[in-house]
Write a protein that holds these residues in place. Structure first.
Motif, PDB file in Angstrom:
ATOM      1  N   LYS A  42       0.836  -1.200   0.000  1.00  0.00           N
ATOM      2  CA  LYS A  42       0.000   0.000   0.000  1.00  0.00           C
ATOM      3  C   LYS A  42       0.879   1.261   0.000  1.00  0.00           C
ATOM      4  O   LYS A  42       0.626   2.209  -0.758  1.00  0.00           O
ATOM      5  N   GLY A  45       2.268   1.604  -3.403  1.00  0.00           N
ATOM      6  CA  GLY A  45       1.274   1.679  -4.470  1.00  0.00           C
ATOM      7  C   GLY A  45       1.383   0.498  -5.416  1.00  0.00           C
ATOM      8  O   GLY A  45       0.863   0.538  -6.545  1.00  0.00           O
ATOM      9  N   SER A  46       2.029  -0.572  -4.997  1.00  0.00           N
ATOM     10  CA  SER A  46       2.170  -1.751  -5.870  1.00  0.00           C
ATOM     11  C   SER A  46       1.122  -2.812  -5.498  1.00  0.00           C
ATOM     12  O   SER A  46       0.584  -2.806  -4.393  1.00  0.00           O
ATOM     13  N   LYS A 164       5.014   9.046  -7.955  1.00  0.00           N
ATOM     14  CA  LYS A 164       4.936   7.630  -7.575  1.00  0.00           C
ATOM     15  C   LYS A 164       6.062   7.312  -6.604  1.00  0.00           C
ATOM     16  O   LYS A 164       6.960   8.117  -6.397  1.00  0.00           O
ATOM     17  N   LYS A 165       5.996   6.094  -6.039  1.00  0.00           N
ATOM     18  CA  LYS A 165       7.002   5.725  -5.049  1.00  0.00           C
ATOM     19  C   LYS A 165       8.058   4.781  -5.614  1.00  0.00           C
ATOM     20  O   LYS A 165       7.750   3.919  -6.467  1.00  0.00           O
ATOM     21  N   ASN A 168       7.843   1.082  -7.273  1.00  0.00           N
ATOM     22  CA  ASN A 168       6.680   0.931  -8.150  1.00  0.00           C
ATOM     23  C   ASN A 168       6.926   1.669  -9.464  1.00  0.00           C
ATOM     24  O   ASN A 168       6.007   2.229 -10.059  1.00  0.00           O
TER      25      ASN A 168
END
Ligand SMILES: Cc1ncc(COP(=O)(O)O)c(C=O)c1O
Length: 367
Positions: A42, A45-46, A164-165, A168
């Motif tokens: 989470k 974001g994957s 994005k992180k 990911n």
């Protein structure tokens, strides 16, 4: 005053979480492991996160899950911790090193393009010191050459790139929870992040001795004992809750250092945040031609320092012996590795400690 280079946090709440897992769960791959995976996925974001026993194990499994095998070649920067390539050399995959960019010490996409040959199956960009590599350019080069991109995010938990992180941004991401990282699990641990069902499934089976899903005694893939222990996962869950706040505190410390060390002696400041990159300052590294003198002086003052990395991977004795590498192959890497020096960086560094570190650095240059 003594200021350590890093200061891993272990609160009573984390110890209690580990104890609860030890009392109530299967000791390895227990409920906490799956909860930790869910929370970590989470954060990144994957779709999937697969917990393993170390960052090195994460890199190995991510490569193998993408079909990288003996005889293939994987490109990586040599300005990194040796584990980046130790993850695949033992299983017969050759390293192909490409130089880094002078501006942020991450893989130079043009050098990557030039280094790809017919045997190259993957590239491992490293988000060094918590600064995300030029992922759009790297992904574009990789897409054209049909190679896989695995992010070595072992120093970049929570780092941002274009909204994005880290972890990911490519085919898979790999994290380490070694105690000095931006978050840890109270021991060794690692994580693979991916959006690919097949890759997640292969990693889950490989970490658990290659067991067929749902079976204890049938093995349909060569695997390893790379599980994460439940007590470690329980600590990881608590650490993860702190990560964002800790990373912000690291950025605040970095900004203070930037302001106070700007223009001092021959020092060059670390790569700065950009419109695309939100770094997480795993390390705060300066550059100087006098780093051994500065190191000795600071240590004499009780200030911890690190030489990350004094020897680039290709010039490590074992790599020179195995592959015949020589100095001169990677000019930017080699020059940078001669000059970088890390000073104390952790979220709870006090104003007083920052001032003491800075004053000590200034005292060195005033002599
Ligand atoms: C860039 C990088 N890659 C890989 C690793 C390997 O992680 P581990 O020590 O958990 O195996 C580390 C950290 O130690 C690292 O900093």
């Amino acid at each position: 005053m003594k200021v350590p280079i890093a200061s891993p946090v272990m609160t009573e709440k984390m110890i209690e979480a580990a104890a609860t897992a030890l009392r109530n769960e299967r000791l390895t791959l227990g409920e906490s492991v799956f909860k930790f995976e869910e929370a970590f996925a989470k954060m990144c974001g994957s779709k999937f996160a697969i917990a393993v026993s170390s960052g090195t194990a994460a890199l190995q499994l991510a490569l193998q899950a993408h079909g990288v095998k003996a005889g293939d070649r994987v490109i990586a920067p040599a300005m990194s911790f040796v584990a980046t390539t130790n993850a695949f050399v033992p299983f017969g995959v050759a390293p192909g090193f490409a130089d880094v960019s002078e501006k942020d010490y991450t893989l130079d996409p043009a050098k990557l393009r030039a280094a790809i040959d017919g045997k190259t199956k993957a590239v491992l960009p490293v988000h060094l010191y918590g600064h995300v590599a030029a992922m759009d350019e790297i992904n574009e080069v990789a897409r054209k050459q049909n190679i896989v991109v695995i992010e070595d995010s072992c120093q970049a938990h929570g780092a941002g790139y274009k909204g994005k992180k880290a972890g990911n941004l490519a085919n898979a991401g790999c994290f380490s929870f070694y105690p000095t990282k931006n978050m840890h699990v109270g021991g060794d641990g690692g994580m693979i992040t991916t959006n690919d069902d097949k890759v997640a499934d292969a990693c889950q089976r490989m970490r658990h001795c290659g067991r067929k899903k749902g079976s204890n005694y049938e093995h349909d893939i060569i695997g390893y004992t790379y599980r994460l222990n439940s007590a470690n996962a329980a600590v990881g869950i608590e650490q993860l809750k702190m990560l964002e706040g800790w990373n912000e505190k690291r950025r605040v410390v970095a900004k203070k250092y930037d302001q106070m060390l700007h223009g001092v002696g021959d020092l060059a400041l670390p790569p700065q945040p950009t419109k695309d990159v939100v770094p997480v300052f795993h390390l705060y590294t300066l550059r100087t031609k006098k780093r051994y003198e500065l190191k000795a002086f600071l240590e004499g003052k009780g200030v911890g320092v690190g030489l990350n990395y004094e020897i680039p991977i290709h010039l490590q004795p074992v790599y020179k012996e195995m592959f015949g590498y020589r100095e001169g192959m990677l000019p930017v890497t080699e020059k940078s590795c001669k000059e970088v020096i890390a000073i104390p960086m952790f979220p709870d560094l006090t104003e007083e400690q920052v001032k003491y570190v800075v004053d000590s650095v200034k005292e060195f240059y005033s002599k």
